[in-house]
Scaffold this motif. Structure first.
Motif, PDB file in Angstrom:
ATOM      1  N   ASP A 408       0.809  -1.213   0.000  1.00 22.17           N
ATOM      2  CA  ASP A 408       0.000   0.000   0.000  1.00 22.17           C
ATOM      3  C   ASP A 408       0.845   1.267   0.000  1.00 22.17           C
ATOM      4  O   ASP A 408       0.391   2.321  -0.458  1.00 22.17           O
ATOM      5  CB  ASP A 408      -0.935   0.013   1.234  1.00 22.17           C
ATOM      6  CG  ASP A 408      -1.970  -1.099   1.158  1.00 22.17           C
ATOM      7  OD1 ASP A 408      -2.272  -1.553   0.032  1.00 22.17           O
ATOM      8  OD2 ASP A 408      -2.466  -1.514   2.219  1.00 22.17           O
ATOM      9  N   ASN A 409       2.079   1.159   0.546  1.00 27.30           N
ATOM     10  CA  ASN A 409       2.919   2.361   0.619  1.00 27.30           C
ATOM     11  C   ASN A 409       3.750   2.594  -0.651  1.00 27.30           C
ATOM     12  O   ASN A 409       4.602   3.475  -0.685  1.00 27.30           O
ATOM     13  CB  ASN A 409       3.848   2.267   1.824  1.00 27.30           C
ATOM     14  CG  ASN A 409       4.902   1.180   1.635  1.00 27.30           C
ATOM     15  OD1 ASN A 409       4.652   0.170   0.983  1.00 27.30           O
ATOM     16  ND2 ASN A 409       6.074   1.377   2.216  1.00 27.30           N
ATOM     17  N   THR A 410       3.504   1.784  -1.689  1.00 22.89           N
ATOM     18  CA  THR A 410       4.260   1.920  -2.944  1.00 22.89           C
ATOM     19  C   THR A 410       3.306   2.217  -4.094  1.00 22.89           C
ATOM     20  O   THR A 410       2.284   1.543  -4.260  1.00 22.89           O
ATOM     21  CB  THR A 410       5.055   0.635  -3.251  1.00 22.89           C
ATOM     22  OG1 THR A 410       5.995   0.392  -2.188  1.00 22.89           O
ATOM     23  CG2 THR A 410       5.821   0.772  -4.555  1.00 22.89           C
ATOM     24  N   ASP A 444      12.724   0.238  -0.137  1.00 24.66           N
ATOM     25  CA  ASP A 444      13.033   0.380   1.297  1.00 24.66           C
ATOM     26  C   ASP A 444      12.526   1.713   1.880  1.00 24.66           C
ATOM     27  O   ASP A 444      12.849   2.061   3.005  1.00 24.66           O
ATOM     28  CB  ASP A 444      14.554   0.271   1.508  1.00 24.66           C
ATOM     29  CG  ASP A 444      15.323   1.387   0.812  1.00 24.66           C
ATOM     30  OD1 ASP A 444      14.713   2.062  -0.068  1.00 24.66           O
ATOM     31  OD2 ASP A 444      16.503   1.589   1.114  1.00 24.66           O
ATOM     32  N   LYS A 445      11.731   2.448   1.081  1.00 24.44           N
ATOM     33  CA  LYS A 445      11.246   3.744   1.542  1.00 24.44           C
ATOM     34  C   LYS A 445       9.831   3.626   2.110  1.00 24.44           C
ATOM     35  O   LYS A 445       9.061   2.748   1.709  1.00 24.44           O
ATOM     36  CB  LYS A 445      11.249   4.765   0.392  1.00 24.44           C
ATOM     37  CG  LYS A 445      12.629   4.989  -0.237  1.00 24.44           C
ATOM     38  CD  LYS A 445      13.598   5.582   0.747  1.00 24.44           C
ATOM     39  CE  LYS A 445      14.906   5.970   0.096  1.00 24.44           C
ATOM     40  NZ  LYS A 445      15.680   4.851  -0.441  1.00 24.44           N
ATOM     41  N   GLU A 446       9.519   4.528   3.018  1.00 25.66           N
ATOM     42  CA  GLU A 446       8.173   4.516   3.606  1.00 25.66           C
ATOM     43  C   GLU A 446       7.125   4.834   2.542  1.00 25.66           C
ATOM     44  O   GLU A 446       6.007   4.307   2.585  1.00 25.66           O
ATOM     45  CB  GLU A 446       8.091   5.548   4.741  1.00 25.66           C
ATOM     46  CG  GLU A 446       8.880   5.160   5.980  1.00 25.66           C
ATOM     47  CD  GLU A 446       8.677   6.162   7.104  1.00 25.66           C
ATOM     48  OE1 GLU A 446       7.818   7.057   6.929  1.00 25.66           O
ATOM     49  OE2 GLU A 446       9.350   6.039   8.130  1.00 25.66           O
ATOM     50  N   LYS A 447       7.483   5.696   1.608  1.00 27.51           N
ATOM     51  CA  LYS A 447       6.585   5.990   0.493  1.00 27.51           C
ATOM     52  C   LYS A 447       7.335   5.707  -0.815  1.00 27.51           C
ATOM     53  O   LYS A 447       8.116   6.515  -1.297  1.00 27.51           O
ATOM     54  CB  LYS A 447       6.139   7.456   0.538  1.00 27.51           C
ATOM     55  CG  LYS A 447       5.076   7.780  -0.483  1.00 27.51           C
ATOM     56  CD  LYS A 447       4.597   9.227  -0.363  1.00 27.51           C
ATOM     57  CE  LYS A 447       3.523   9.524  -1.394  1.00 27.51           C
ATOM     58  NZ  LYS A 447       3.039  10.924  -1.292  1.00 27.51           N
ATOM     59  N   GLY A 448       7.096   4.511  -1.348  1.00 30.06           N
ATOM     60  CA  GLY A 448       7.801   4.107  -2.562  1.00 30.06           C
ATOM     61  C   GLY A 448       7.132   4.634  -3.825  1.00 30.06           C
ATOM     62  O   GLY A 448       5.905   4.708  -3.900  1.00 30.06           O
TER      63      GLY A 448
END
Length: 530
Positions: A408-410, A444-448
């Motif tokens: 969901d964060n990508t 590896d990012k919180e918001k990809g």
């Protein structure tokens, strides 16, 4: 007395009659003289008119003569010159005096005096060539034909000359001769054989052609083209030569064998060009001969190698299918056996034992994925079963989003509407799915963010897939496209995905590369031929 008077009267009468007759004759002669005078006057007027006309015509010719005309007295003083002479020397004798000595080039003075002496002695000279000064101190090279003018007593009173400026002509000849020498050096030292022929007769050859056939220059000019050609192959060349002679073609190329002086045969590529006369008839032919014996042998070896590679690729593909089938069967059996053990003996295992069984299951799944990837790699470059259809890449990306598990964060999105291309849908999907899947897997990012874009490159489409993930060190930029190579140690990576991508991209005559650095994300670029 009366008789004498009669005689006197008769005499006076005869005298009167004679005088009258004389007057009549004189009157007739006067009339004739008048008529003759008038006729002479008329003729004189016609003569003067004709002379004026001819003088005008001659003056026109004189003024417009292309070559310079110079008239000088016996002392060398110029008394007349036409417009061409004024333009050549820069002097106007109507405004200033000019002696011919002023024009003589210093180093040619003695030669000029010798020529002038020849003029005085013989009355003329021709083909005199020397340098002259112009008024602005320029130097020109001229060609002169001169003659003496004599009076009625045959004494020389003047001299006249036609002067032609040949400076540019000599310079052009010098340049032409220099270029001719340069061309001769190039021809003689060319690695290509060069032959000049005329209607099948050899006129001239260079060293390369002489060495190629093992003949001397003198031996070759005694031969015809047919003498150094195989009889069974000469017909083709002869047919082309006939077309060239008839004006149908100006050049042709043919691969043929030549007969060397020792009787052996050599293959050569021969390019023949026609050199024509102004009326389009053949003047001669120029042939460039390139030894292709080694080239043909290399092509033969290459064709054999290609056939062997095709055979090996087919065998490898068949072997991959057999191996994958033979490996999958025991893997599935082991997987089933592990499941049975877990179901039937789960109470007999503690937590550690069950963990080990789960580890075996994951290893088996990874091995099956690896086998499938190897099978996909073996199929990726196979052109035989390559299909072609229209592919809407926008729809394709939507389908991939439903197949790849995207957190969901990508966010995966297209920067612009993608084109509709022609290709094999399965293979094109493998390319995009592997690149998008890798970007999602290593994010590896919180918001990809994964951005897809393209540009039209005329013959190819260039695509890019950009992410804001961990990035890849430069030392791995080439390595990751090789089999079993990957960055990191992700549990779902087999190290084959990018190798498959590269193989498919190259199948469509494209290239793939990346720009990346640690912590700055990665952008993959690849091209596909339209």
């Amino acid at each position: 007395m009366s008789e004498e008077l009669d005689i006197l009267k008769r005499a006076l009468k005869r005298e009167k009659a004679a005088r009258k007759q004389a007057e009549q004759i004189l009157e007739g002669k006067s009339r004739e003289l008048y008529d003759l005078t008038q006729e002479l006057k008329q003729l004189n007027e016609q003569l003067e008119d004709g002379l004026t006309k001819k003088t005008s015509e001659l003056q026109g010719v004189f003024d417009n003569l292309v070559d310079a005309y110079v008239l000088m007295d016996i002392s060398g003083n110029v008394v007349k010159m036409n417009n061409s002479a004024k333009n050549l020397f820069g002097y106007d004798i109507d405004q200033e005096k000019l002696n011919i000595v002023t024009l003589i080039y210093k180093e040619d003075y003695q030669y000029a005096m010798t020529s002038f002496q020849e003029l005085v002695t013989k009355g003329s000279f021709s083909d005199y060539q020397a340098r002259v000064y112009t008024k602005d101190k320029g130097v020109r090279t001229v060609h002169i034909n001169a003659s003496l003018i004599r009076n009625k007593n045959n004494q020389p009173v003047a001299a006249q000359g036609i002067v032609r400026d040949i400076t540019y002509e000599l310079e052009q000849n010098r340049v032409f001769d220099e270029q001719k020498k340069q061309l001769s050096v190039i021809v003689e030292n060319s690695s290509l054989g060069i032959a000049l022929t005329q209607f099948g007769k050899i006129l001239q050859t260079n060293k390369a052609f002489q060495n190629f056939l093992g003949y001397t220059k003198e031996e070759l000019i005694q031969k015809e083209v047919k003498d150094i050609s195989l009889k069974e192959e000469y017909a083709l060349s002869s047919e082309n030569m006939e077309k060239m002679n008839n004006g149908k073609i100006d050049h042709f190329s043919v691969n043929k064998r030549y007969v060397r002086s020792d009787g052996s045969n050599v293959w050569a590529k021969t390019n023949v060009a026609a050199v024509r006369n102004p009326d389009k008839t053949i003047k001669y032919q120029v042939a460039l001969i390139e030894d292709i014996t080694d080239q043909l042998e290399s092509e033969k070896q290459r064709d054999l190698l290609v056939k062997n590679l095709e055979k090996m690729n087919l065998e490898l593909s068949e072997y991959a299918h057999v191996v994958s089938h033979d490996l999958k069967s025991p893997l599935r059996s082991i997987y089933a056996l592990v499941n049975w053990i877990k179901e039937d003996y789960s109470s007999a295992f503690d937590k550690t034992g069950l963990g080990h069984l789960s580890m075996i299951e994951r290893t088996l799944e990874k091995m099956e994925t690896l086998i499938n990837d190897i099978l996909s790699y073996s199929r990726a470059g196979n052109k035989e079963n390559l299909e072609s259809q229209q592919i809407d890449l926008n729809t394709l990306i939507s389908d991939i989003k439903n197949v790849v598990l995207i957190p969901d964060n990508t966010e995966v999105y297209c920067k612009q509407k993608l084109p509709v291309i022609n290709g094999d849908k399965t293979r094109i999907q493998q390319v995009f799915q592997n690149l998008i899947g890798n970007a999602v897997m290593y994010m590896d990012k919180e918001k990809g963010q994964i951005e897809i874009d393209y540009s039209d490159q005329n013959t190819h489409y260039q695509f890019k897939i950009k992410d804001n993930g961990p990035g890849i060190k430069e030392q791995y930029h080439t390595k990751i496209f090789k089999m079993f190579e990957s960055v990191g140690n992700h549990k779902n990576s087999t190290g084959i995905g990018l190798a498959i991508v590269k193989k498919i991209v190259e199948l469509y005559e494209g290239k793939i590369w990346l720009e990346s650095s640690p912590e700055k994300g990665t952008t993959f670029y690849f091209t596909l031929k339209k």
